[in-house]
Design a protein around this motif. Structure first.
Motif, PDB file in Angstrom:
ATOM      1  N   TYR A 193      30.681  22.836  50.189  1.00  0.00           N
ATOM      2  CA  TYR A 193      31.242  22.457  51.486  1.00  0.00           C
ATOM      3  C   TYR A 193      31.474  23.678  52.386  1.00  0.00           C
ATOM      4  N   ALA A 194      31.786  23.387  53.632  1.00  0.00           N
ATOM      5  CA  ALA A 194      32.215  24.378  54.620  1.00  0.00           C
ATOM      6  C   ALA A 194      33.408  23.794  55.366  1.00  0.00           C
ATOM      7  N   ILE A 195      34.308  24.662  55.800  1.00  0.00           N
ATOM      8  CA  ILE A 195      35.483  24.237  56.567  1.00  0.00           C
ATOM      9  C   ILE A 195      35.348  24.737  57.998  1.00  0.00           C
ATOM     10  N   GLU A 196      35.629  23.843  58.937  1.00  0.00           N
ATOM     11  CA  GLU A 196      35.803  24.200  60.349  1.00  0.00           C
ATOM     12  C   GLU A 196      37.202  23.742  60.735  1.00  0.00           C
ATOM     13  N   THR A 197      37.915  24.582  61.445  1.00  0.00           N
ATOM     14  CA  THR A 197      39.248  24.194  61.891  1.00  0.00           C
ATOM     15  C   THR A 197      39.536  24.813  63.253  1.00  0.00           C
ATOM     16  N   TYR A 198      40.469  24.209  63.963  1.00  0.00           N
ATOM     17  CA  TYR A 198      40.953  24.811  65.201  1.00  0.00           C
ATOM     18  C   TYR A 198      42.367  24.321  65.475  1.00  0.00           C
ATOM     19  N   GLN A 199      43.083  25.104  66.269  1.00  0.00           N
ATOM     20  CA  GLN A 199      44.424  24.714  66.674  1.00  0.00           C
ATOM     21  C   GLN A 199      44.339  24.079  68.053  1.00  0.00           C
ATOM     22  N   PRO A 217      26.141  30.125  60.319  1.00  0.00           N
ATOM     23  CA  PRO A 217      25.305  29.218  59.529  1.00  0.00           C
ATOM     24  C   PRO A 217      26.026  28.778  58.253  1.00  0.00           C
ATOM     25  N   PHE A 218      25.597  27.651  57.709  1.00  0.00           N
ATOM     26  CA  PHE A 218      26.212  27.099  56.502  1.00  0.00           C
ATOM     27  C   PHE A 218      26.224  28.130  55.369  1.00  0.00           C
ATOM     28  N   SER A 219      25.180  28.921  55.266  1.00  0.00           N
ATOM     29  CA  SER A 219      25.080  29.914  54.187  1.00  0.00           C
ATOM     30  C   SER A 219      26.226  30.925  54.224  1.00  0.00           C
ATOM     31  N   ARG A 220      26.824  31.174  55.383  1.00  0.00           N
ATOM     32  CA  ARG A 220      27.927  32.139  55.509  1.00  0.00           C
ATOM     33  C   ARG A 220      29.302  31.511  55.316  1.00  0.00           C
ATOM     34  N   VAL A 221      29.386  30.190  55.352  1.00  0.00           N
ATOM     35  CA  VAL A 221      30.692  29.536  55.262  1.00  0.00           C
ATOM     36  C   VAL A 221      30.848  28.661  54.020  1.00  0.00           C
ATOM     37  N   LYS A 222      29.777  28.473  53.263  1.00  0.00           N
ATOM     38  CA  LYS A 222      29.815  27.522  52.143  1.00  0.00           C
ATOM     39  C   LYS A 222      30.627  28.054  50.964  1.00  0.00           C
ATOM     40  N   PHE A 223      31.186  27.114  50.214  1.00  0.00           N
ATOM     41  CA  PHE A 223      31.874  27.415  48.963  1.00  0.00           C
ATOM     42  C   PHE A 223      31.727  26.200  48.062  1.00  0.00           C
ATOM     43  N   THR A 224      31.864  26.417  46.770  1.00  0.00           N
ATOM     44  CA  THR A 224      31.727  25.339  45.802  1.00  0.00           C
ATOM     45  C   THR A 224      33.104  24.809  45.440  1.00  0.00           C
ATOM     46  N   LEU A 225      33.245  23.502  45.556  1.00  0.00           N
ATOM     47  CA  LEU A 225      34.491  22.827  45.207  1.00  0.00           C
ATOM     48  C   LEU A 225      34.258  22.070  43.904  1.00  0.00           C
ATOM     49  N   ALA A 226      34.955  22.494  42.849  1.00  0.00           N
ATOM     50  CA  ALA A 226      34.851  21.845  41.542  1.00  0.00           C
ATOM     51  C   ALA A 226      35.978  20.834  41.392  1.00  0.00           C
TER      52      ALA A 226
END
Length: 147
Positions: A78-84, A118-127
Motif C-alpha cells: 500500500y501507499a498512504i496519502e494524507t493532508y490536513q 510514484p508508487f515505488s517511492r511510497v509503497k510499504f508492505t502491510l502484513a
C-alpha cells in the motif's frame, strides 16, 4: 458420511477467516484546526486521484501529532496519502499553479517533485497483525525554501 460433511463444514469455516491488519499511523507536524484526511491505496488505485482508497479515515487534527488507526485491512502492498484540511472544505486547496496550500504527506515521507511521488517511492508492505507508520506533514512553502 456425517463425519465427512462435518469435516467439510469445519474446513469451510476455517477458510472464511481471513487474516487482517491493524495499521496505526502517526501523522507528525500537524497544525492547529481542521481535519486530517488519510487514504490507504493499493498500486492499481494510487495513480488515479479520483479512485476509492482501500481504507480511509478523517480525524480531527490534534496539533503536533494526530494518530489514525485503520482496522481490518487486508494484508498487501500500500501507499498512504494524507493532508490536513485546515478549513474543513473536504478538498485539498491549491494555488492557481496547482501547488498545495494545505499540509500534506505520503508514506515513507516521500517528497513530491511537480506531482505526487510514484508508487515505488511510497509503497510499504502491510502484513497481518498490528503495524505502524510515521509520516510528517509538509507544505509547498517549506519544500520550496529547502531548495
Amino acid at each position: 458420511m456425517a463425519a465427512s460433511v462435518f469435516s467439510q463444514s469445519a474446513q469451510a469455516g476455517e477458510a472464511a477467516v481471513t487474516p487482517t491488519a491493524t495499521l496505526t499511523i502517526y501523522v507528525e507536524n500537524v497544525g492547529e484546526g481542521g481535519m486530517v484526511r488519510l487514504g490507504l491505496y493499493d498500486e492499481a488505485s494510487y495513480p488515479d486521484d479520483k479512485s476509492k482508497p482501500a481504507a480511509s479515515a478523517d480525524v480531527k487534527a490534534a496539533a503536533g501529532e494526530t494518530v489514525i488507526i485503520l482496522r481490518d485491512v487486508p494484508p498487501g502492498v500500500y501507499a498512504i496519502e494524507t493532508y490536513q484540511d485546515v478549513n474543513c472544505n473536504d478538498r485539498m486547496d491549491t494555488t492557481w499553479l496547482g501547488l498545495p496550500l494545505e499540509p500534506y504527506g505520503f508514506s515513507r515521507d516521500a517528497h513530491p517533485v511537480l506531482s505526487k511521488p510514484p508508487f515505488s517511492r511510497v509503497k510499504f508492505t502491510l502484513a497481518a497483525g498490528e503495524q505502524s507508520q510515521i509520516l510528517h506533514l509538509q507544505n509547498s512553502v517549506s519544500l520550496l525554501a529547502s531548495k
